[in-house]
Design a protein around this motif. Structure first.
Motif, PDB file in Angstrom:
ATOM      1  N   VAL A 201       0.861  -1.182   0.000  1.00 45.56           N
ATOM      2  CA  VAL A 201       0.000   0.000   0.000  1.00 45.56           C
ATOM      3  C   VAL A 201       0.898   1.234   0.000  1.00 45.56           C
ATOM      4  CG1 VAL A 201      -0.298  -0.044   2.528  1.00 45.56           C
ATOM      5  CG2 VAL A 201      -1.946   1.197   1.094  1.00 45.56           C
ATOM      6  N   GLY A 202       0.768   2.033  -1.048  1.00 46.38           N
ATOM      7  CA  GLY A 202       1.556   3.260  -1.145  1.00 46.38           C
ATOM      8  C   GLY A 202       3.048   3.026  -1.073  1.00 46.38           C
ATOM      9  N   GLY A 203       3.522   1.934  -1.615  1.00 50.80           N
ATOM     10  CA  GLY A 203       4.950   1.632  -1.598  1.00 50.80           C
ATOM     11  C   GLY A 203       5.428   0.957  -0.328  1.00 50.80           C
TER      12      GLY A 203
ATOM     13  N   SER B 269      -7.503   1.077   5.238  1.00 52.16           N
ATOM     14  CA  SER B 269      -8.857   1.614   5.229  1.00 52.16           C
ATOM     15  C   SER B 269      -9.003   2.776   4.244  1.00 52.16           C
ATOM     16  CB  SER B 269      -9.215   2.076   6.641  1.00 52.16           C
ATOM     17  OG  SER B 269     -10.475   2.694   6.656  1.00 52.16           O
ATOM     18  N   GLY B 270     -10.008   2.660   3.358  1.00 51.70           N
ATOM     19  CA  GLY B 270     -10.304   3.733   2.420  1.00 51.70           C
ATOM     20  C   GLY B 270      -9.332   3.834   1.257  1.00 51.70           C
ATOM     21  N   LYS B 271      -8.471   2.842   1.097  1.00 52.61           N
ATOM     22  CA  LYS B 271      -7.444   2.909   0.057  1.00 52.61           C
ATOM     23  C   LYS B 271      -7.486   1.678  -0.842  1.00 52.61           C
ATOM     24  CE  LYS B 271      -4.215   5.541   2.855  1.00 52.61           C
ATOM     25  NZ  LYS B 271      -3.663   5.224   4.141  1.00 52.61           N
ATOM     26  N   VAL B 272      -6.748   1.803  -1.941  1.00 55.81           N
ATOM     27  CA  VAL B 272      -6.506   0.680  -2.842  1.00 55.81           C
ATOM     28  C   VAL B 272      -5.128   0.145  -2.508  1.00 55.81           C
ATOM     29  CG1 VAL B 272      -6.222  -0.030  -5.242  1.00 55.81           C
ATOM     30  CG2 VAL B 272      -7.826   1.803  -4.664  1.00 55.81           C
ATOM     31  N   HIS B 273      -5.011  -1.178  -2.419  1.00 56.25           N
ATOM     32  CA  HIS B 273      -3.692  -1.772  -2.222  1.00 56.25           C
ATOM     33  C   HIS B 273      -3.524  -2.950  -3.163  1.00 56.25           C
ATOM     34  CE1 HIS B 273      -6.229  -4.181   0.506  1.00 56.25           C
ATOM     35  NE2 HIS B 273      -5.397  -5.174   0.249  1.00 56.25           N
ATOM     36  N   LYS B 274      -2.299  -3.406  -3.289  1.00 53.48           N
ATOM     37  CA  LYS B 274      -2.009  -4.553  -4.145  1.00 53.48           C
ATOM     38  C   LYS B 274      -1.641  -5.745  -3.290  1.00 53.48           C
ATOM     39  CE  LYS B 274      -0.599  -1.979  -8.179  1.00 53.48           C
ATOM     40  NZ  LYS B 274       0.447  -1.672  -9.136  1.00 53.48           N
TER      41      LYS B 274
ATOM     42  N   PHE C 181      -9.817  -2.907  -3.226  1.00 58.43           N
ATOM     43  CA  PHE C 181     -10.368  -1.603  -2.864  1.00 58.43           C
ATOM     44  C   PHE C 181     -11.121  -1.744  -1.551  1.00 58.43           C
ATOM     45  CE2 PHE C 181      -9.683  -1.709  -7.325  1.00 58.43           C
ATOM     46  CZ  PHE C 181      -9.452  -0.411  -7.750  1.00 58.43           C
ATOM     47  N   PHE C 182     -10.570  -1.158  -0.476  1.00 56.08           N
ATOM     48  CA  PHE C 182     -11.220  -1.165   0.835  1.00 56.08           C
ATOM     49  C   PHE C 182     -12.020   0.111   1.007  1.00 56.08           C
ATOM     50  CE2 PHE C 182      -8.759  -4.508   3.171  1.00 56.08           C
ATOM     51  CZ  PHE C 182      -9.786  -4.981   3.956  1.00 56.08           C
ATOM     52  N   ARG C 183     -13.234  -0.014   1.504  1.00 56.37           N
ATOM     53  CA  ARG C 183     -13.970   1.183   1.894  1.00 56.37           C
ATOM     54  C   ARG C 183     -13.379   1.683   3.208  1.00 56.37           C
ATOM     55  NH1 ARG C 183     -16.892   0.553   6.235  1.00 56.37           N
ATOM     56  NH2 ARG C 183     -17.840  -1.441   6.761  1.00 56.37           N
ATOM     57  N   LYS C 184     -13.786   2.846   3.643  1.00 49.96           N
ATOM     58  CA  LYS C 184     -13.326   3.394   4.915  1.00 49.96           C
ATOM     59  C   LYS C 184     -13.908   2.537   6.044  1.00 49.96           C
ATOM     60  CE  LYS C 184     -11.243   6.896   6.959  1.00 49.96           C
ATOM     61  NZ  LYS C 184      -9.835   6.694   7.206  1.00 49.96           N
ATOM     62  N   LEU C 185     -13.030   2.011   6.877  1.00 53.04           N
ATOM     63  CA  LEU C 185     -13.448   1.176   8.008  1.00 53.04           C
ATOM     64  C   LEU C 185     -13.491   2.016   9.275  1.00 53.04           C
ATOM     65  CD1 LEU C 185     -11.078  -1.836   7.229  1.00 53.04           C
ATOM     66  CD2 LEU C 185     -13.539  -1.742   6.785  1.00 53.04           C
TER      67      LEU C 185
ATOM     68  N   ILE D  32     -17.402  -7.320   4.587  1.00 54.10           N
ATOM     69  CA  ILE D  32     -18.059  -6.036   4.837  1.00 54.10           C
ATOM     70  C   ILE D  32     -17.235  -4.844   4.352  1.00 54.10           C
ATOM     71  CG2 ILE D  32     -19.324  -6.963   6.820  1.00 54.10           C
ATOM     72  CD1 ILE D  32     -16.807  -4.389   7.660  1.00 54.10           C
ATOM     73  N   GLY D  33     -15.942  -5.045   4.101  1.00 53.10           N
ATOM     74  CA  GLY D  33     -15.085  -3.902   3.823  1.00 53.10           C
ATOM     75  C   GLY D  33     -14.531  -3.779   2.422  1.00 53.10           C
ATOM     76  N   ILE D  34     -14.488  -4.877   1.676  1.00 52.35           N
ATOM     77  CA  ILE D  34     -13.891  -4.806   0.344  1.00 52.35           C
ATOM     78  C   ILE D  34     -14.971  -4.488  -0.682  1.00 52.35           C
ATOM     79  CG2 ILE D  34     -12.712  -6.130  -1.463  1.00 52.35           C
ATOM     80  CD1 ILE D  34     -11.161  -7.525   0.789  1.00 52.35           C
ATOM     81  N   GLU D  35     -14.781  -3.352  -1.348  1.00 48.83           N
ATOM     82  CA  GLU D  35     -15.756  -2.910  -2.351  1.00 48.83           C
ATOM     83  C   GLU D  35     -15.609  -3.685  -3.646  1.00 48.83           C
ATOM     84  OE1 GLU D  35     -14.775   1.262  -2.519  1.00 48.83           O
ATOM     85  OE2 GLU D  35     -16.253   1.734  -0.972  1.00 48.83           O
ATOM     86  N   ARG D  36     -14.348  -3.935  -4.059  1.00 47.18           N
ATOM     87  CA  ARG D  36     -14.115  -4.700  -5.287  1.00 47.18           C
ATOM     88  C   ARG D  36     -12.641  -5.072  -5.377  1.00 47.18           C
ATOM     89  NH1 ARG D  36     -13.958   0.575  -7.206  1.00 47.18           N
ATOM     90  NH2 ARG D  36     -12.371   0.999  -8.780  1.00 47.18           N
ATOM     91  N   ILE D  37     -12.375  -5.997  -6.288  1.00 44.41           N
ATOM     92  CA  ILE D  37     -10.985  -6.346  -6.587  1.00 44.41           C
ATOM     93  C   ILE D  37     -10.811  -6.366  -8.099  1.00 44.41           C
ATOM     94  CG2 ILE D  37     -10.656  -7.685  -4.468  1.00 44.41           C
ATOM     95  CD1 ILE D  37     -10.743 -10.225  -6.177  1.00 44.41           C
ATOM     96  N   ASN D  38      -9.612  -6.044  -8.533  1.00 43.27           N
ATOM     97  CA  ASN D  38      -9.203  -6.229  -9.923  1.00 43.27           C
ATOM     98  C   ASN D  38      -8.157  -7.322  -9.903  1.00 43.27           C
ATOM     99  OD1 ASN D  38     -10.795  -4.134 -10.844  1.00 43.27           O
ATOM    100  ND2 ASN D  38      -9.138  -2.625 -10.845  1.00 43.27           N
TER     101      ASN D  38
END
Length: 189
Positions: free
Chosen positions: A77-79, A99-104, A127-131, A161-167
Motif C-alpha cells: 500500500v503506497g509503496g 482503510s479507504g485505500k486501494v492496495h495490491k 479496494f477497501f472502503r473506509k473502516l 463487509i469492507g472490500i468494495e471490489r478487486i481487480n
C-alpha cells in the motif's frame, strides 16, 4: 490431474491447503524453517518471488521426484510492504493503513521440480472502503488475523463487509493464484 507429479506443499496456511483441495490436487505438507528476510531494493513482485524461491531452496537437496510448492503473499500500500502482524495492535494499525485505500496483493510462487525452479507471481488490486475503528477492533479481536499478510483475510468478516471490489484474481488475495498455478502444473505433467 493424475499426470502431475506428487506435490509437497511447504506452507502451514490453511487457506492454501483448502485451495489445493478445491482444485482436487493431492498433496502432503512438509514444513521447514526459513529466514524470510529480503533485500530492501526489490519491488513488491520481486520480494514475493524472492521469498518463495528462498523457501523452495530449503528442499532442493532432499526432494527429487516430487514438486515442492512454496508461496509468499505480501500486501503493498503506497509503496509500503505489509507482512504478517505480530500483535493485535499491529494488525489494527495495518487495517487503519488499508482503510479507504486501494492496495495490491502480490503472491510469489515457486514450483521446485528436479532441481529446476519455476517462478511466477500474480497481482490483484483490492479496494477497501473506509473502516471504522469499531469494525477494525471487532475484527482483530474476534478473528486474530496474525497469520495473514496485511492483517486480513478476504474470505473473512472484514473482507465481506469492507472490500468494495478487486481487480484480478480472488484466489491470489486468498493466498495462491490457482489459475496460474494450474497452468504451470500442467506443464510439469
Amino acid at each position: 490431474m493424475n499426470t502431475v507429479p506428487k506435490i509437497i506443499l511447504a506452507s502451514k496456511s490453511p487457506r492454501r491447503q483448502e485451495l489445493l483441495r478445491l482444485m482436487d490436487i493431492d498433496f502432503r505438507i512438509v514444513l521447514k524453517d526459513v529466514d524470510e528476510s529480503y533485500p530492501e531494493n526489490l519491488t513488491p513482485e520481486e520480494t514475493a518471488v524472492y521469498i518463495a524461491e528462498k523457501k523452495a531452496k530449503a528442499f532442493d537437496e532432499s526432494v527429487e521426484d516430487e514438486v515442492v510448492l512454496t508461496a509468499d503473499t505480501i500486501v503493498n500500500v503506497g509503496g509500503q510492504i505489509l507482512g504478517k502482524p505480530e500483535t493485535v495492535e499491529q494488525a489494527a494499525e495495518m487495517l487503519r493503513t488499508l482503510s479507504g485505500k486501494v492496495h495490491k496483493v502480490v503472491t510469489g510462487v515457486c514450483l521446485l521440480y528436479r532441481h529446476k525452479y519455476n517462478l511466477f507471481h500474480d497481482v490483484s488490486e483490492v479496494f477497501f472502503r473506509k473502516l471504522t475503528d469499531e469494525e477494525i477492533n471487532f475484527y482483530v479481536n474476534k478473528y486474530q488475523p496474525l497469520d495473514k499478510a496485511g492483517a486480513y483475510g478476504i474470505q473473512e468478516w472484514i473482507g465481506l463487509i469492507g472490500i468494495e471490489r478487486i481487480n484480478g484474481s480472488y484466489t491470489n488475495v486468498v493466498g495462491l493464484p490457482t489459475e496460474k498455478l494450474y497452468q504451470q502444473l500442467k506443464r510439469l505433467g
